[in-house]
Enzyme design. Structure first.
Site, PDB file in Angstrom:
ATOM      1  N   LYS A  39       0.813  -1.210   0.000  1.00 32.97           N
ATOM      2  CA  LYS A  39       0.000   0.000   0.000  1.00 32.97           C
ATOM      3  C   LYS A  39       0.847   1.261   0.000  1.00 32.97           C
ATOM      4  O   LYS A  39       0.538   2.246  -0.681  1.00 32.97           O
ATOM      5  CB  LYS A  39      -0.963  -0.017   1.186  1.00 32.97           C
ATOM      6  CG  LYS A  39      -2.042  -1.086   1.094  1.00 32.97           C
ATOM      7  CD  LYS A  39      -3.022  -1.001   2.241  1.00 32.97           C
ATOM      8  CE  LYS A  39      -4.090  -2.068   2.120  1.00 32.97           C
ATOM      9  NZ  LYS A  39      -4.874  -1.935   0.878  1.00 32.97           N
ATOM     10  N   ALA A  41       4.042   1.694  -1.130  1.00 31.93           N
ATOM     11  CA  ALA A  41       4.696   1.866  -2.428  1.00 31.93           C
ATOM     12  C   ALA A  41       3.696   2.278  -3.498  1.00 31.93           C
ATOM     13  O   ALA A  41       3.976   3.156  -4.329  1.00 31.93           O
ATOM     14  CB  ALA A  41       5.405   0.577  -2.835  1.00 31.93           C
ATOM     15  N   GLU A 216     -17.336   0.450  -6.921  1.00 32.81           N
ATOM     16  CA  GLU A 216     -18.036   0.861  -8.141  1.00 32.81           C
ATOM     17  C   GLU A 216     -19.154   1.864  -7.874  1.00 32.81           C
ATOM     18  O   GLU A 216     -19.718   2.447  -8.812  1.00 32.81           O
ATOM     19  CB  GLU A 216     -18.604  -0.367  -8.873  1.00 32.81           C
ATOM     20  CG  GLU A 216     -19.740  -1.072  -8.164  1.00 32.81           C
ATOM     21  CD  GLU A 216     -19.271  -2.111  -7.166  1.00 32.81           C
ATOM     22  OE1 GLU A 216     -20.119  -2.888  -6.695  1.00 32.81           O
ATOM     23  OE2 GLU A 216     -18.057  -2.150  -6.858  1.00 32.81           O
ATOM     24  N   ALA A 242      -4.974  -2.015  -5.794  1.00 32.47           N
ATOM     25  CA  ALA A 242      -4.331  -0.693  -5.744  1.00 32.47           C
ATOM     26  C   ALA A 242      -5.258   0.464  -6.092  1.00 32.47           C
ATOM     27  O   ALA A 242      -4.823   1.622  -6.066  1.00 32.47           O
ATOM     28  CB  ALA A 242      -3.094  -0.630  -6.634  1.00 32.47           C
ATOM     29  N   ALA A 243      -6.533   0.197  -6.376  1.00 33.95           N
ATOM     30  CA  ALA A 243      -7.451   1.295  -6.683  1.00 33.95           C
ATOM     31  C   ALA A 243      -7.625   2.208  -5.468  1.00 33.95           C
ATOM     32  O   ALA A 243      -7.632   3.434  -5.600  1.00 33.95           O
ATOM     33  CB  ALA A 243      -8.797   0.739  -7.134  1.00 33.95           C
ATOM     34  N   GLY A 244      -7.751   1.615  -4.291  1.00 37.75           N
ATOM     35  CA  GLY A 244      -7.861   2.413  -3.079  1.00 37.75           C
ATOM     36  C   GLY A 244      -6.588   3.188  -2.788  1.00 37.75           C
ATOM     37  O   GLY A 244      -6.622   4.334  -2.329  1.00 37.75           O
ATOM     38  N   ASP A 245      -5.450   2.570  -3.079  1.00 37.85           N
ATOM     39  CA  ASP A 245      -4.160   3.232  -2.854  1.00 37.85           C
ATOM     40  C   ASP A 245      -4.015   4.452  -3.766  1.00 37.85           C
ATOM     41  O   ASP A 245      -3.598   5.527  -3.323  1.00 37.85           O
ATOM     42  CB  ASP A 245      -3.008   2.263  -3.119  1.00 37.85           C
ATOM     43  CG  ASP A 245      -3.058   1.051  -2.201  1.00 37.85           C
ATOM     44  OD1 ASP A 245      -3.557   1.182  -1.072  1.00 37.85           O
ATOM     45  OD2 ASP A 245      -2.590  -0.018  -2.622  1.00 37.85           O
ATOM     46  N   ASN A 269     -11.523   9.949  -7.763  1.00 39.88           N
ATOM     47  CA  ASN A 269     -12.378   8.915  -8.342  1.00 39.88           C
ATOM     48  C   ASN A 269     -11.893   8.495  -9.726  1.00 39.88           C
ATOM     49  O   ASN A 269     -11.914   7.312 -10.081  1.00 39.88           O
ATOM     50  CB  ASN A 269     -13.818   9.423  -8.450  1.00 39.88           C
ATOM     51  CG  ASN A 269     -14.743   8.768  -7.455  1.00 39.88           C
ATOM     52  OD1 ASN A 269     -14.301   8.058  -6.560  1.00 39.88           O
ATOM     53  ND2 ASN A 269     -16.025   9.001  -7.606  1.00 39.88           N
TER      54      ASN A 269
END
Length: 301
Positions: A39, A41, A216, A242-245, A269
């Site tokens: 997270k 990196a 989503e 990694a979308a949240g990161d 977003n």
């Protein structure tokens, strides 16, 4: 803009499958990939690709995986003076992704567990120069709390991504400017599945702003007096890793750029959504021009 990221550095071993395995089930993967992850990196690279000057504080092992991780971070142009190379195994994660882009992740922390408060404090000068400090919970909680205190001593804003969920000292919440749980993390932290009520509980602990990422469905924001809901962008998601990161990194970058929370949330977003369109963590993190092209072509912000 200058951002300090204190957090984990892993190697990700990603397996693509038709469906996630059930308990006791053996299945065959149709694709396999090794890439840089963790997270910390991920957030550091994402912020750098979006135009920030980024200082990474973390730990890797003295093994070949550690050398690989350092090389990949160096390629991104990060300031690595805060990376601690120790006699241990570099952290790693096994990620399984199905056809819908949903995943399961098992992490072995390795060197990340030895990222000490003393090492963070040794680099206190970085905090003085930063606009934001971003943290997650894949490193020892005492190190996270020490970094948060250090940030507040230097009047640097803190974004805390509470993943994976751990017990945090009650006093620490009041030093956090923005906390960014997803729905599952919010439930674990507050005991309620109601997003508004969960966010209210975090505000009552002293956090100034809460952003709940909803996958989503977009994201929800509140500071106690204002509520904002931002819908997600429509993409062909193949991997949510990694979308949240990238969302967290983009939020810090956007707040530096726009000084407006609604615009910042929309920007984050876009970054989070674009990240889901590629396989892997590091390779999926979008560059500034990709984000700006999407915004322009879709008249999004």
């Amino acid at each position: 803009m200058k951002i300090v990221v204190v957090g984990s550095i892993n190697l990700d071993f990603t397996l693509q499958v038709d469906k996630l395995p059930k308990k006791g089930e053996t299945i065959l993967a149709k694709n396999y990939k090794i890439s840089l992850g963790g997270k910390g990196a991920n957030q550091a690279i994402a912020a750098k690709r979006l135009g920030a000057d980024v200082f990474m504080i973390g730990a890797v092992g003295s093994d070949d995986k550690g050398k690989y991780a350092l090389n990949k971070l160096e390629e991104e142009g990060l300031n690595l003076s805060g990376i601690y190379q120790i006699d241990d195994i570099t952290g790693n994660a096994v990620i399984t992704i199905d056809n819908q882009g949903f995943n399961t992740i098992v992490v072995y922390p390795g060197a990340n567990e030895k990222l000490s408060t003393q090492w963070v404090e040794k680099h206190s000068a970085l905090f003085k120069e930063a606009d934001f400090v971003i943290l997650q919970l894949e490193i020892p909680i005492e190190t996270v709390e020490s970094a948060i205190r250090l940030a507040k001593e230097n009047n640097t804003k803190v974004i805390l991504n509470p993943a994976p969920v751990k017990d945090i000292s009650e006093e620490i919440y009041k030093y956090v400017d923005c906390i960014t749980p997803n729905e599952t993390e919010l439930f674990k932290m507050t005991g309620t599945g109601d997003i508004q009520q969960g966010a209210k509980k975090l505000l009552e602990k002293g956090v100034r702003e809460v952003v709940v990422t909803l996958g989503e469905k977009g994201c929800y924001y509140t500071n106690g007096s204002e509520e904002i809901i931002i819908d997600s962008i429509k993409v062909n998601a193949i991997d949510t890793t990694a979308a949240g990161d990238s969302f967290n990194a983009a939020l810090a970058v956007a707040l530096c750029k726009f000084k407006d929370i609604k615009r910042a949330l929309k920007y984050a977003n876009v970054v989070g959504g674009l990240t889901t369109t590629k396989l892997g963590a590091k390779d999926a993190l979008p560059f500034k021009n990709e984000v700006e092209d999407y915004i322009k072509n879709n008249n999004y912000i």
